[in-house]
Design a protein around this motif. Sequence first.
Motif, PDB file in Angstrom:
ATOM      1  N   VAL A  52      35.401 -81.891  16.658  1.00 64.63           N
ATOM      2  CA  VAL A  52      37.340 -81.294  16.416  1.00 64.63           C
ATOM      3  C   VAL A  52      37.281 -79.689  16.327  1.00 64.63           C
ATOM      4  CG1 VAL A  52      39.005 -80.835  14.730  1.00 64.63           C
ATOM      5  CG2 VAL A  52      37.994 -82.843  15.208  1.00 64.63           C
ATOM      6  N   LEU A  56      42.350 -77.781  15.379  1.00 60.57           N
ATOM      7  CA  LEU A  56      42.879 -78.293  13.920  1.00 60.57           C
ATOM      8  C   LEU A  56      42.180 -78.689  13.045  1.00 60.57           C
ATOM      9  CD1 LEU A  56      43.596 -81.548  17.101  1.00 60.57           C
ATOM     10  CD2 LEU A  56      45.096 -79.863  15.537  1.00 60.57           C
ATOM     11  N   GLN A  57      40.814 -78.077  13.460  1.00 59.13           N
ATOM     12  CA  GLN A  57      39.787 -77.804  12.178  1.00 59.13           C
ATOM     13  C   GLN A  57      40.787 -76.635  11.476  1.00 59.13           C
ATOM     14  OE1 GLN A  57      36.321 -78.850  13.274  1.00 59.13           O
ATOM     15  NE2 GLN A  57      36.214 -79.717  10.369  1.00 59.13           N
ATOM     16  N   ILE A  60      43.288 -78.821   8.529  1.00 55.99           N
ATOM     17  CA  ILE A  60      42.964 -79.807   7.658  1.00 55.99           C
ATOM     18  C   ILE A  60      43.062 -78.704   6.285  1.00 55.99           C
ATOM     19  CG2 ILE A  60      40.439 -81.049   6.795  1.00 55.99           C
ATOM     20  CD1 ILE A  60      39.716 -81.248   9.424  1.00 55.99           C
ATOM     21  N   THR A  69      39.144 -89.589  10.846  1.00 58.80           N
ATOM     22  CA  THR A  69      39.367 -88.765  12.533  1.00 58.80           C
ATOM     23  C   THR A  69      39.512 -90.395  13.225  1.00 58.80           C
ATOM     24  OG1 THR A  69      37.705 -87.639  11.632  1.00 58.80           O
ATOM     25  CG2 THR A  69      38.303 -87.120  13.901  1.00 58.80           C
ATOM     26  N   VAL A 122      47.087 -82.793  12.982  1.00 58.99           N
ATOM     27  CA  VAL A 122      46.685 -83.215  11.550  1.00 58.99           C
ATOM     28  C   VAL A 122      47.288 -83.927  10.858  1.00 58.99           C
ATOM     29  CG1 VAL A 122      45.681 -82.322   9.730  1.00 58.99           C
ATOM     30  CG2 VAL A 122      44.655 -82.202  11.769  1.00 58.99           C
ATOM     31  N   VAL A 229      43.378 -86.365  11.798  1.00 59.18           N
ATOM     32  CA  VAL A 229      43.249 -85.715  12.152  1.00 59.18           C
ATOM     33  C   VAL A 229      43.208 -87.197  14.120  1.00 59.18           C
ATOM     34  CG1 VAL A 229      41.638 -84.226  13.875  1.00 59.18           C
ATOM     35  CG2 VAL A 229      41.869 -84.299  10.925  1.00 59.18           C
TER      36      VAL A 229
END
Length: 238
Positions: A52, A56-57, A60, A69, A122, A229
Amino acid sequence: MVVLAAACGVLLTTLTSCGGGPDAQKSDARSADAGTPKDKARTVDLKRIPDVGDRLQSKIPDNSRQVVTVYGEGRNSADSTVVLYTRTGSTWDRTAGWKAHNGKKGWAADHHEDDKRSPVGVFSLTDAGGVLPDPGALLPYTETASIQAPHYWAKSHWRDFDYVIAIDYNRVKGTAPNDPTRPEGQSKGGSIWLHMDHGSGTSACVSLPKAAMEKLLRTLDPKQHPVVVMGDRASLQT
């Protein structure tokens, strides 16, 4: 336990958004245990969710300790792998993994109603429910027959909504999964869930084996702020 009564019109709107429907294509059922995504998860730094990217990380939440995920096989593929990661301290541990399915036409960065693609992104996980009694869910669970897939669908789809976990895409948190309210409007789609697998792609949801749904329901804890995610592998890595 909360029992929700829903009108037929609401039910049909909800199920049209999420279920496979009568035109779902058949495919061979896949193994319940997906193994490690690709061959990288055992060698990468597990201070991050494997495969990822930064975009997108960074979405979180810092207080999230549970991440589901969904690794889609390709932008236009209905096949995916779901992995549950749990954070202890600063380290993410791979808790479980399963083969799964997503939208029958794949993935969309800008999902719209009836495009048959699952949204990339997410999203929090706050509410659950299903036709079957609560199996010991930690998330608020709404047991209701109103969520049942209609029997004019293929028989293979009748148990799709025995267990569901609402994905917080265009919905009001703290409501039953089949609440029809869509804050961003009908055209943006909604009623996107984790639900039981029927062996092929969905309308936009992510479907998993029954054992996987039971595991997630008994594990995802609102105190741990779980999120999903999800996306095809290329989109996840950007």
